[in-house]
Structure formats: structure tokens, C-alpha cells
Design a protein around this motif. Structure first.
Motif, PDB file in Angstrom:
ATOM      1  N   VAL A  85     -10.657  -5.442   3.357  1.00 10.75           N
ATOM      2  CA  VAL A  85     -10.384  -4.440   4.243  1.00 10.75           C
ATOM      3  C   VAL A  85     -10.501  -2.836   3.529  1.00 10.75           C
ATOM      4  O   VAL A  85     -10.820  -1.997   4.091  1.00 10.75           O
ATOM      5  CB  VAL A  85      -9.265  -4.736   5.238  1.00 10.75           C
ATOM      6  CG1 VAL A  85      -8.811  -3.612   5.803  1.00 10.75           C
ATOM      7  CG2 VAL A  85      -9.234  -5.952   5.700  1.00 10.75           C
ATOM      8  N   GLU A  86      -9.939  -3.045   2.412  1.00 10.76           N
ATOM      9  CA  GLU A  86      -9.964  -1.842   1.599  1.00 10.76           C
ATOM     10  C   GLU A  86     -11.088  -1.344   1.258  1.00 10.76           C
ATOM     11  O   GLU A  86     -11.264  -0.230   1.438  1.00 10.76           O
ATOM     12  CB  GLU A  86      -9.081  -2.101   0.273  1.00 10.76           C
ATOM     13  CG  GLU A  86      -7.600  -2.330   0.413  1.00 10.76           C
ATOM     14  CD  GLU A  86      -6.897  -2.510  -0.860  1.00 10.76           C
ATOM     15  OE1 GLU A  86      -7.708  -2.847  -1.812  1.00 10.76           O
ATOM     16  OE2 GLU A  86      -5.672  -2.600  -0.852  1.00 10.76           O
ATOM     17  N   LYS A  87     -12.130  -2.191   0.830  1.00  9.63           N
ATOM     18  CA  LYS A  87     -13.600  -1.718   0.773  1.00  9.63           C
ATOM     19  C   LYS A  87     -14.133  -1.168   1.950  1.00  9.63           C
ATOM     20  O   LYS A  87     -14.810  -0.068   1.831  1.00  9.63           O
ATOM     21  CB  LYS A  87     -14.248  -2.789  -0.034  1.00  9.63           C
ATOM     22  CG  LYS A  87     -15.671  -2.603  -0.424  1.00  9.63           C
ATOM     23  CD  LYS A  87     -16.417  -3.828  -0.919  1.00  9.63           C
ATOM     24  CE  LYS A  87     -17.575  -3.391  -1.502  1.00  9.63           C
ATOM     25  NZ  LYS A  87     -18.408  -4.726  -1.832  1.00  9.63           N
ATOM     26  N   TYR A  88     -13.992  -1.909   3.063  1.00  6.60           N
ATOM     27  CA  TYR A  88     -14.479  -1.330   4.170  1.00  6.60           C
ATOM     28  C   TYR A  88     -14.099   0.112   4.407  1.00  6.60           C
ATOM     29  O   TYR A  88     -14.783   1.200   4.833  1.00  6.60           O
ATOM     30  CB  TYR A  88     -14.040  -1.942   5.450  1.00  6.60           C
ATOM     31  CG  TYR A  88     -14.450  -1.609   6.789  1.00  6.60           C
ATOM     32  CD1 TYR A  88     -15.799  -1.528   7.433  1.00  6.60           C
ATOM     33  CD2 TYR A  88     -13.550  -1.056   7.571  1.00  6.60           C
ATOM     34  CE1 TYR A  88     -16.083  -1.166   8.386  1.00  6.60           C
ATOM     35  CE2 TYR A  88     -13.710  -0.581   8.659  1.00  6.60           C
ATOM     36  CZ  TYR A  88     -15.129  -0.409   9.283  1.00  6.60           C
ATOM     37  OH  TYR A  88     -15.419  -0.093  10.434  1.00  6.60           O
ATOM     38  N   PHE A  89     -12.729   0.371   4.487  1.00  6.53           N
ATOM     39  CA  PHE A  89     -12.156   1.571   4.925  1.00  6.53           C
ATOM     40  C   PHE A  89     -12.504   2.582   3.902  1.00  6.53           C
ATOM     41  O   PHE A  89     -12.755   3.727   4.207  1.00  6.53           O
ATOM     42  CB  PHE A  89     -10.609   1.656   4.765  1.00  6.53           C
ATOM     43  CG  PHE A  89     -10.329   1.058   6.323  1.00  6.53           C
ATOM     44  CD1 PHE A  89     -10.258   2.118   7.399  1.00  6.53           C
ATOM     45  CD2 PHE A  89      -9.751  -0.183   6.640  1.00  6.53           C
ATOM     46  CE1 PHE A  89      -9.938   1.512   8.519  1.00  6.53           C
ATOM     47  CE2 PHE A  89      -9.422  -0.599   7.930  1.00  6.53           C
ATOM     48  CZ  PHE A  89      -9.362   0.490   8.897  1.00  6.53           C
ATOM     49  N   ASN A  90     -12.488   2.347   2.603  1.00  7.77           N
ATOM     50  CA  ASN A  90     -12.762   3.207   1.466  1.00  7.77           C
ATOM     51  C   ASN A  90     -14.125   3.681   1.473  1.00  7.77           C
ATOM     52  O   ASN A  90     -14.645   4.641   0.687  1.00  7.77           O
ATOM     53  CB  ASN A  90     -12.399   2.783   0.097  1.00  7.77           C
ATOM     54  CG  ASN A  90     -10.542   2.698   0.218  1.00  7.77           C
ATOM     55  OD1 ASN A  90     -10.103   3.528   0.772  1.00  7.77           O
ATOM     56  ND2 ASN A  90     -10.210   2.023  -0.694  1.00  7.77           N
TER      57      ASN A  90
ATOM     58  N   GLU B 290      -7.333   9.110   1.892  1.00 12.33           N
ATOM     59  CA  GLU B 290      -8.235   9.379   1.060  1.00 12.33           C
ATOM     60  C   GLU B 290      -8.577   7.964   0.484  1.00 12.33           C
ATOM     61  O   GLU B 290      -9.804   7.615   0.283  1.00 12.33           O
ATOM     62  CB  GLU B 290      -7.752  10.363   0.115  1.00 12.33           C
ATOM     63  CG  GLU B 290      -9.000  10.619  -0.833  1.00 12.33           C
ATOM     64  CD  GLU B 290      -8.779  11.914  -1.772  1.00 12.33           C
ATOM     65  OE1 GLU B 290      -9.522  12.169  -2.357  1.00 12.33           O
ATOM     66  OE2 GLU B 290      -7.708  12.653  -1.481  1.00 12.33           O
ATOM     67  N   SER B 291      -7.642   7.174   0.040  1.00 12.25           N
ATOM     68  CA  SER B 291      -8.132   5.737  -0.674  1.00 12.25           C
ATOM     69  C   SER B 291      -7.012   4.776   0.073  1.00 12.25           C
ATOM     70  O   SER B 291      -5.678   5.063  -0.278  1.00 12.25           O
ATOM     71  CB  SER B 291      -7.931   5.963  -2.093  1.00 12.25           C
ATOM     72  OG  SER B 291      -8.181   4.662  -2.660  1.00 12.25           O
ATOM     73  N   LEU B 292      -7.571   3.905   0.779  1.00 13.30           N
ATOM     74  CA  LEU B 292      -6.523   3.074   1.328  1.00 13.30           C
ATOM     75  C   LEU B 292      -6.156   1.979   0.467  1.00 13.30           C
ATOM     76  O   LEU B 292      -7.246   1.155  -0.068  1.00 13.30           O
ATOM     77  CB  LEU B 292      -7.115   2.250   2.585  1.00 13.30           C
ATOM     78  CG  LEU B 292      -6.364   1.214   3.450  1.00 13.30           C
ATOM     79  CD1 LEU B 292      -5.029   2.007   3.821  1.00 13.30           C
ATOM     80  CD2 LEU B 292      -7.086   0.643   4.478  1.00 13.30           C
TER      81      LEU B 292
END
Length: 192
Positions: A19-24, A100-102
Motif C-alpha cells: 500500500v505504501e509503494k502504491y501511494f508513494n 509526501e511520503s506515506l
């Protein structure tokens, strides 16, 4: 018991890296939304996001509500009810969209993870203030895509947003992220 708790905690984090990779990886996002409010009302509109810090909820008529984040603050104006508010963007539950970075660790904690109706659901709280509410983020997994979220406030009120027609990587005009209603002074003087 400690081993059981650490296993639950590790399990809760299992979907967080994806999920972090997707948002970022997102720079922009545009989608149609359906918003279900605690009072039973349902509104629709278009969501625009440009990371970091910018978003706009453009509500369909007859609603005249405007919600715009310009990179620093969120401004909300409803000409029908004369409700006006401005907050630092980090104070809003939807700020996860424009960070900016989730990172789903540190100041955010994944409290629970589940698979519901074919979606991955992550329940996220503020690490230092978990009692202030939570957000349940819904993601499609193959391919990874944001499907919506539910904000649950400290009193248990829910606002659910479902997304369709999600498109990423579009060019979005700067004007979308500029508040285009009256300023606070005009509102106090009865302006529109």
C-alpha cells in the motif's frame, strides 16, 4: 500473550508495504466518488489529487460544497449552509492521500488488516492519538488501486467514500488546487 500480540501486530502490517509503494508511486489521481454521510445523505462528485499536498473534492450539483487543499491548508466552504473552515492539511483524516511520503508506521499505525469483498482493508490510526478516530482504507490488490475509505470519528460517526473510474498520472491544472470561494472576511461580512 506477548507472543500472540506481536504475531497479531506483524500480521496487521502484512499489506502495508504494498500500500505504501502504491501511494508513494502516485503523482496524480482523478476519480469519481460516492460519499455516504452519517446523517444518511449521499453525495457524488470528482476527486482530484496531486501529491504532495493537493486535493480537491468537487461535488456534483445540487451540492455547492467546495473542499480544496492547496499544499498547506484545507479550505471547506458550503454556500448553502454558510459553513466555512480552514485547517492545516495534516489535521484532516484524508491527508493520507496527499502525504509526501506515506508510511504506515511511525505516526500512523495499521491496527487491523482484512480482506472484504475482494478488497484489502487497512484500519489506520494515529499512533499517539488512536482514540481520536480511524480510517479504513480499501484497496484492490491485483493490480493495487485505491477503491475508497471510511473515516470513523471518535464518536463512531462514519463517512464512507467509494471511488470509481480511478485514473493516475494525468496532468491536472494548478487551478484545481486553488480555493476559488470567498475568503473568511467576506463570509463574516455576509459575502458569497
Amino acid at each position: 500473550l506477548a507472543l500472540l500480540l506481536s504475531t497479531v501486530s506483524a500480521h496487521a502490517q502484512a499489506g502495508a508495504p504494498e500500500v505504501e509503494k502504491y501511494f508513494n508511486s502516485l503523482t496524480t489521481l482523478q476519480a469519481r466518488f460516492v460519499q455516504n454521510n452519517p446523517n444518511g445523505s449521499v453525495v457524488t462528485g470528482t476527486l482530484y489529487v496531486r501529491r504532495p499536498g493537493r486535493m480537491r473534492f468537487e461535488y456534483d450539483k445540487p451540492s455547492q460544497l467546495k473542499v480544496v487543499a492547496d499544499g498547506t491548508q484545507v479550505t471547506m466552504w458550503d454556500p448553502q449552509t454558510k459553513d466555512f473552515g480552514q485547517w492545516p492539511i495534516g489535521w484532516t483524516a484524508a491527508s493520507f492521500l496527499v502525504r509526501e511520503s506515506l508510511q504506515l508506521s511511525g505516526d500512523l499505525t495499521v491496527e487491523q488488516q482484512a480482506r472484504v469483498d475482494g478488497n484489502l482493508e487497512l484500519t489506520v490510526v494515529q499512533t499517539r492519538k488512536p482514540q481520536e478516530g480511524k480510517i479504513v482504507v480499501r484497496m484492490a490488490e491485483s493490480p493495487m488501486a485505491l477503491r475508497g475509505w471510511t473515516i470513523i470519528d471518535a464518536r463512531g460517526n462514519r463517512v464512507s467514500v467509494a471511488l470509481t473510474e480511478v485514473r493516475a498520472g494525468l496532468q491536472l491544472a494548478d487551478s484545481l488546487f486553488k480555493y476559488d470561494g470567498p475568503d473568511a472576511g467576506q463570509i463574516r461580512q455576509g459575502g458569497r
